[in-house]
Write an enzyme that holds these catalytic residues in place. Structure first.
Site, short mmCIF file in Angstrom:
data_model
loop_
_atom_site.label_atom_id
_atom_site.label_comp_id
_atom_site.label_asym_id
_atom_site.label_seq_id
_atom_site.Cartn_x
_atom_site.Cartn_y
_atom_site.Cartn_z
N LYS A 53 0.83 -1.21 0.00
CA LYS A 53 0.00 0.00 0.00
C LYS A 53 0.86 1.26 0.00
CE LYS A 53 -4.33 -1.12 -0.19
NZ LYS A 53 -5.25 -0.56 -1.19
N LYS A 63 -2.42 -11.41 -9.41
CA LYS A 63 -3.66 -11.80 -8.76
C LYS A 63 -4.80 -10.94 -9.29
CE LYS A 63 -4.71 -9.75 -4.93
NZ LYS A 63 -5.12 -9.25 -3.61
N LYS A 67 -9.27 -5.57 -8.33
CA LYS A 67 -9.84 -4.36 -8.90
C LYS A 67 -8.77 -3.29 -9.09
CE LYS A 67 -13.34 -0.99 -8.85
NZ LYS A 67 -13.78 0.14 -8.09
P1 AMP Z 1 -11.13 -8.02 -1.10
O1 AMP Z 1 -11.94 -7.63 -2.31
O2 AMP Z 1 -9.69 -7.71 -1.23
O3 AMP Z 1 -11.77 -7.59 0.18
O4 AMP Z 1 -11.18 -9.62 -1.06
C1 AMP Z 1 -12.32 -10.32 -0.64
C2 AMP Z 1 -12.00 -11.78 -0.52
O5 AMP Z 1 -11.69 -12.33 -1.80
C3 AMP Z 1 -10.77 -12.04 0.37
O6 AMP Z 1 -11.00 -13.22 1.12
C4 AMP Z 1 -9.67 -12.24 -0.62
O7 AMP Z 1 -8.64 -13.07 -0.12
C5 AMP Z 1 -10.40 -12.93 -1.77
N1 AMP Z 1 -9.74 -12.64 -3.04
C6 AMP Z 1 -9.58 -11.42 -3.60
N2 AMP Z 1 -8.92 -11.51 -4.77
C7 AMP Z 1 -8.66 -12.84 -4.96
C8 AMP Z 1 -8.01 -13.58 -5.98
N3 AMP Z 1 -7.50 -12.99 -7.06
N4 AMP Z 1 -7.91 -14.92 -5.84
C9 AMP Z 1 -8.43 -15.54 -4.74
N5 AMP Z 1 -9.06 -14.90 -3.75
C10 AMP Z 1 -9.18 -13.56 -3.84
#
Ligand code: AMP
Ligand code: TRP
Length: 341
Positions: free
Chosen positions: A130, A210, A213
């Site tokens: 970050k 990965k 967004k």
């Molecule tokens: P976030 O949008 O970062 O809050 O992620 C929400 C959930 O989705 C969290 O448990 C992340 O670990 C999972 N997540 C986000 N991006 C990925 C990805 N590319 N592959 C697997 N899990 C993901």
């Protein structure tokens, strides 16, 4: 740990059965539910809710570390709630709420700050990322982020946390914070454990990073079919497969890897690519259509929920209300142990 999808007993009221194992997860209101979220985490939210007392939280306090437009945050919070409900979270089976509606999270967060060495937070990989991503906005919330995350989990004494692999360091830190607290004040919190799906890291359309967004490499599963088609058709495949007749390497081709989750012919798809019987474009077209149809019903539910925002808001309010006694009880126990009453 990975999930087992056995059928579950019917739900019992949260306050009535505090001994039932709890699962908790948080998701940022980022505005888009992408394929990585679903394959990496949300599928497990739904699966675990059948078996455990499941609590899921839209973490708007965490989002404030990067999102600073009030209307955008409000809108994204509702969109994320509608997205989760559309993807199968049943408010009669689990509890869905918004983090800032339960202020005890931040109060416990402060208390946990006092057992957390700053050095643990400074070495957290997501914090370092970050700092690179938003060098002009290295706010204190970014550093404290994992402490609030630990508070989210332990205020309900949850033991299982369905997340993607990118959250591994945060979960390890939550465990360390729990150990530090229990050492100083006596056994209070269980150590939470991450639960992964079979797709703990979903790569984005670039085939390199990965899916996220902030990178802009997502497949937006609740978006319009044409958007999904465009995103899938833009995917990077096996970069060594130049000509249509070149044999492909399904193990490094992201398109081929994603086929695993959409259809029961994965072996055939891999074979087609390996023998050059099928080309990348065909495999992408097929994947796009499968994703579009897999999420068609969810997309409809999502549109319907977004057209009835008061229904969504009601579910979120009821969720937060339902958790109030549990959050208050944990906070009272913790304050007592720390000498605050
Ligand atoms: P976030 O949008 O970062 O809050 O992620 C929400 C959930 O989705 C969290 O448990 C992340 O670990 C999972 N997540 C986000 N991006 C990925 C990805 N590319 N592959 C697997 N899990 C993901
Ligand atoms: N840090 C998580 C993410 O970015 C979100 C989160 C906040 C969370 N609190 C949590 C995840 C508690 C699991 C448990 O995805």
């Amino acid at each position: 740990m990975t999930t087992d999808l056995a059928a579950a007993p019917a739900r019992t009221p949260l306050a009535a059965n505090p001994a039932r194992p709890r699962t908790f997860s948080g998701i940022q209101p980022s505005g888009v539910v992408h394929l990585g979220n679903d394959l990496g985490a949300i599928r497990n939210y739904v699966a675990l809710a059948r078996k455990y007392e499941a609590i899921y939280c839209i973490v708007d306090y965490h989002a404030l570390t990067s999102t600073h437009e009030p209307d955008v945050l409000r809108q994204r919070t509702r969109e994320m709630a509608a997205g989760l409900l559309a993807l199968g979270l049943d408010p009669d089976v689990c509890t869905l709420f918004v983090q800032s509606h339960r202020p005890e999270h931040t109060e416990l967060g402060w208390l946990l700050c006092t057992v957390t060495p700053v050095s643990w937070l400074e070495r957290t990989p997501t914090y370092k990322e970050k700092v690179q991503q938003q060098p002009d906005d290295v706010n204190h919330g970014l550093l404290t982020y994992p402490v609030l995350q630990a508070a989210d989990i332990v205020i309900y004494k949850a033991t299982l946390v369905p997340v993607g692999r990118d959250q591994a360091a945060h979960l390890e830190l939550s465990r360390e914070i729990v150990r530090a607290f229990n050492r100083r004040y006596g056994a209070t919190f269980p150590e939470p454990q991450a639960v992964y799906t079979e797709a703990p890291t979903v790569l984005g359309t670039d085939g390199a990073k990965k899916m996220s967004k902030s990178v802009g490499n997502t497949i937006d599963i609740l978006g319009e079919p044409d958007l999904i088609r465009r995103q899938v058709m833009s995917m990077v495949t096996d970069t060594l497969r130049i000509k249509r007749t070149d044999p492909g390497r399904p193990e490094v081709c992201n398109v081929c890897q994603l086929h695993r989750f959409f259809g029961d012919d994965w072996a055939e798809i891999q074979d087609g690519e390996r023998t050059a019987r099928t080309g990348c474009v065909d495999t992408k077209k097929l994947l796009a259509e499968r994703i579009v149809s897999h999420y068609a019903a969810a997309r409809e539910r999502y549109a319907d929920l977004m057209a009835h925002p008061s229904e969504v808001d009601g579910i979120l309010e009821a969720g937060a209300d339902r958790l109030a006694p549990v959050a208050a009880a944990t906070l009272a126990e913790v304050k007592e142990k720390m000498g605050l009453r």
